[in-house]
Scaffold this motif. Structure first.
Motif, mmCIF file in Angstrom:
data_model
loop_
_atom_site.group_PDB
_atom_site.id
_atom_site.type_symbol
_atom_site.label_atom_id
_atom_site.label_comp_id
_atom_site.label_asym_id
_atom_site.label_seq_id
_atom_site.Cartn_x
_atom_site.Cartn_y
_atom_site.Cartn_z
ATOM 1 N N GLU A 175 -1.960 25.399 -21.649
ATOM 2 C CA GLU A 175 -2.551 27.292 -22.255
ATOM 3 C C GLU A 175 -3.841 27.591 -21.897
ATOM 4 O O GLU A 175 -3.528 28.653 -20.829
ATOM 5 C CB GLU A 175 -2.550 26.837 -23.619
ATOM 6 N N ILE A 176 -4.882 27.028 -21.375
ATOM 7 C CA ILE A 176 -6.044 27.249 -21.105
ATOM 8 C C ILE A 176 -5.600 27.295 -19.433
ATOM 9 O O ILE A 176 -5.696 29.044 -18.954
ATOM 10 C CB ILE A 176 -7.176 26.745 -21.282
ATOM 11 N N LEU A 177 -4.972 26.848 -18.845
ATOM 12 C CA LEU A 177 -4.290 27.333 -17.125
ATOM 13 C C LEU A 177 -3.381 28.370 -17.234
ATOM 14 O O LEU A 177 -3.594 29.045 -16.352
ATOM 15 C CB LEU A 177 -3.977 25.902 -16.909
ATOM 16 N N ALA A 178 -2.776 28.992 -17.965
ATOM 17 C CA ALA A 178 -1.744 29.950 -18.447
ATOM 18 C C ALA A 178 -2.725 31.144 -18.272
ATOM 19 O O ALA A 178 -2.377 31.908 -17.875
ATOM 20 C CB ALA A 178 -0.457 28.992 -19.407
ATOM 21 N N LEU A 179 -3.659 31.225 -19.304
ATOM 22 C CA LEU A 179 -4.526 32.390 -19.733
ATOM 23 C C LEU A 179 -5.234 32.686 -18.746
ATOM 24 O O LEU A 179 -5.082 33.992 -18.542
ATOM 25 C CB LEU A 179 -5.649 31.717 -21.257
ATOM 26 N N ILE A 186 -6.929 30.685 -9.596
ATOM 27 C CA ILE A 186 -7.397 29.241 -10.266
ATOM 28 C C ILE A 186 -6.254 27.468 -9.479
ATOM 29 O O ILE A 186 -5.465 28.010 -9.121
ATOM 30 C CB ILE A 186 -5.795 29.444 -11.682
ATOM 31 N N ASP A 187 -6.635 26.886 -9.358
ATOM 32 C CA ASP A 187 -6.908 25.477 -8.657
ATOM 33 C C ASP A 187 -6.250 24.694 -9.305
ATOM 34 O O ASP A 187 -7.593 23.811 -9.837
ATOM 35 C CB ASP A 187 -7.083 24.769 -7.470
ATOM 36 N N PRO A 188 -5.342 23.953 -10.138
ATOM 37 C CA PRO A 188 -5.156 22.992 -11.476
ATOM 38 C C PRO A 188 -4.807 21.074 -10.484
ATOM 39 O O PRO A 188 -5.925 20.399 -10.870
ATOM 40 C CB PRO A 188 -3.741 23.345 -11.797
ATOM 41 N N ASP A 189 -5.041 21.535 -8.888
ATOM 42 C CA ASP A 189 -5.029 19.719 -8.466
ATOM 43 C C ASP A 189 -6.696 19.975 -8.469
ATOM 44 O O ASP A 189 -7.130 18.305 -8.297
ATOM 45 C CB ASP A 189 -4.694 20.342 -7.036
ATOM 46 N N SER A 190 -7.152 20.848 -7.819
ATOM 47 C CA SER A 190 -9.037 20.681 -7.354
ATOM 48 C C SER A 190 -9.669 20.749 -9.485
ATOM 49 O O SER A 190 -11.115 19.882 -9.352
ATOM 50 C CB SER A 190 -9.730 21.329 -6.935
ATOM 51 N N ASP A 191 -8.925 21.146 -10.235
ATOM 52 C CA ASP A 191 -9.422 21.108 -11.856
ATOM 53 C C ASP A 191 -10.467 22.849 -11.613
ATOM 54 O O ASP A 191 -11.288 22.107 -12.828
ATOM 55 C CB ASP A 191 -9.942 20.701 -12.552
ATOM 56 N N ALA A 216 -17.993 34.302 -2.632
ATOM 57 C CA ALA A 216 -17.205 33.266 -4.086
ATOM 58 C C ALA A 216 -17.654 33.057 -4.544
ATOM 59 O O ALA A 216 -18.686 31.993 -4.181
ATOM 60 C CB ALA A 216 -15.836 33.439 -4.010
ATOM 61 N N LEU A 217 -17.551 32.714 -5.827
ATOM 62 C CA LEU A 217 -17.909 31.336 -6.548
ATOM 63 C C LEU A 217 -17.037 30.288 -7.513
ATOM 64 O O LEU A 217 -15.803 30.851 -7.792
ATOM 65 C CB LEU A 217 -18.726 32.163 -7.899
ATOM 66 N N ARG A 218 -17.349 28.946 -7.396
ATOM 67 C CA ARG A 218 -16.518 28.111 -7.593
ATOM 68 C C ARG A 218 -16.864 27.154 -9.195
ATOM 69 O O ARG A 218 -17.906 27.227 -9.508
ATOM 70 C CB ARG A 218 -15.843 27.230 -6.647
ATOM 71 N N ALA A 219 -15.683 27.303 -9.742
ATOM 72 C CA ALA A 219 -16.305 26.771 -10.907
ATOM 73 C C ALA A 219 -15.320 25.749 -11.330
ATOM 74 O O ALA A 219 -14.154 25.981 -10.885
ATOM 75 C CB ALA A 219 -17.492 28.049 -12.039
ATOM 76 N N ASP A 220 -15.647 24.727 -12.243
ATOM 77 C CA ASP A 220 -15.252 23.357 -13.171
ATOM 78 C C ASP A 220 -14.100 24.644 -14.391
ATOM 79 O O ASP A 220 -14.372 25.704 -14.983
ATOM 80 C CB ASP A 220 -15.382 22.641 -13.917
#
Length: 251
Positions: free
Chosen positions: A19-23, A52-57, A107-111
């Protein structure tokens, strides 16, 4: 948003990674702006979710146009974000920020946050309080208000789960945005007093129907307890029931 809100609203916490990824993905696809609090309300970066990159979270956000602000962001550790999706307020924290290149631009990348807060519309829906029998808030006054007066009693104009608005016809309250007033007491009918710190968010002067002037001061809850929030929610639910009954001709 103050930093304690994420704890105050844990009853609305979303923990499902799916759900977090979808939002977050929807927030990015709808180009919703994200307020990134670098140092509270005094240092805010308005950004957007680019990927959003689920593979690298991880997630990618647009960087600030202010290079010095980018440095503060990278040094900030855990930072808090506020955005909305379909008029529903979304709060979350991000950490492990680093500069990256995304589609040829900095850009900025974050967990990806492990949890987020999703507040339905009604959580911040303001209910007007009764005029004939007003709810009252007892608020400590600044030293400059009235000599010897420790606290003032102010009628509520409205209430929500985020805060209250009071009427200050003698102009006693401080109006500087961000001023926090501890040990305030809200006398809720049939519920009892709720003690909380209140932070000044806004104010404006009103002209009433009798041509008299008044001042509306918007105050945000800062450190309300779970029991206090439950009392506020019960009172708002009661006001909604009474209003609906009047509209249906039953009261």
């Amino acid at each position: 948003m103050n930093y304690q809100e994420l704890e105050n609203w844990h009853d609305y916490e979303v923990e499902s990674r799916r759900e977090i990824l979808a939002l977050l993905r929807q927030i990015g696809e709808k180009h919703e702006l994200v307020r990134l609090l670098v140092k509270g309300e005094s240092d805010v970066c308005v950004t957007a979710i680019l990927d959003i990159d689920p593979d690298s979270d991880t997630m990618v956000l647009d960087r600030s146009v202010d290079l010095l602000q980018n440095e503060r962001i990278l040094e900030g550790g855990k930072l808090h974000c506020e955005t909305s999706l379909d008029k529903i307020r979304i709060l979350f924290s991000i950490e492990n920020l680093r500069l990256v290149e995304f589609e040829g631009s900095p850009a900025l990348r974050a967990d990806i946050p492990p949890t987020l807060i999703r507040l339905q519309r009604r959580e911040y829906y303001r209910m007007e309080t009764p005029v004939s029998n007003p709810v009252r808030a007892v608020i400590p006054l600044p030293p400059s208000a009235v000599a010897g007066a420790g606290s003032g009693v102010f009628p509520l104009r409205d209430i929500s789960c985020g805060g209250i608005a009071v009427l200050d016809n003698q102009l006693q309250l401080a109006t500087a945005t961000g001023t926090t007033i501890p040990n305030c007491r809200i006398e809720l009918p049939e519920t009892g007093p709720v003690t909380v710190s209140l932070q000044v968010r806004n104010w404006h002067d009103l002209t009433l129907l009798n041509n008299k002037s008044n001042r509306r001061v918007g105050l945000q809850f800062v450190d309300i307890s779970r029991a206090g929030m439950a009392a506020v929610q019960r009172y708002i639910t009661r006001l909604e029931r009474e209003r609906n009954a009047r509209m249906a001709g039953l009261a």
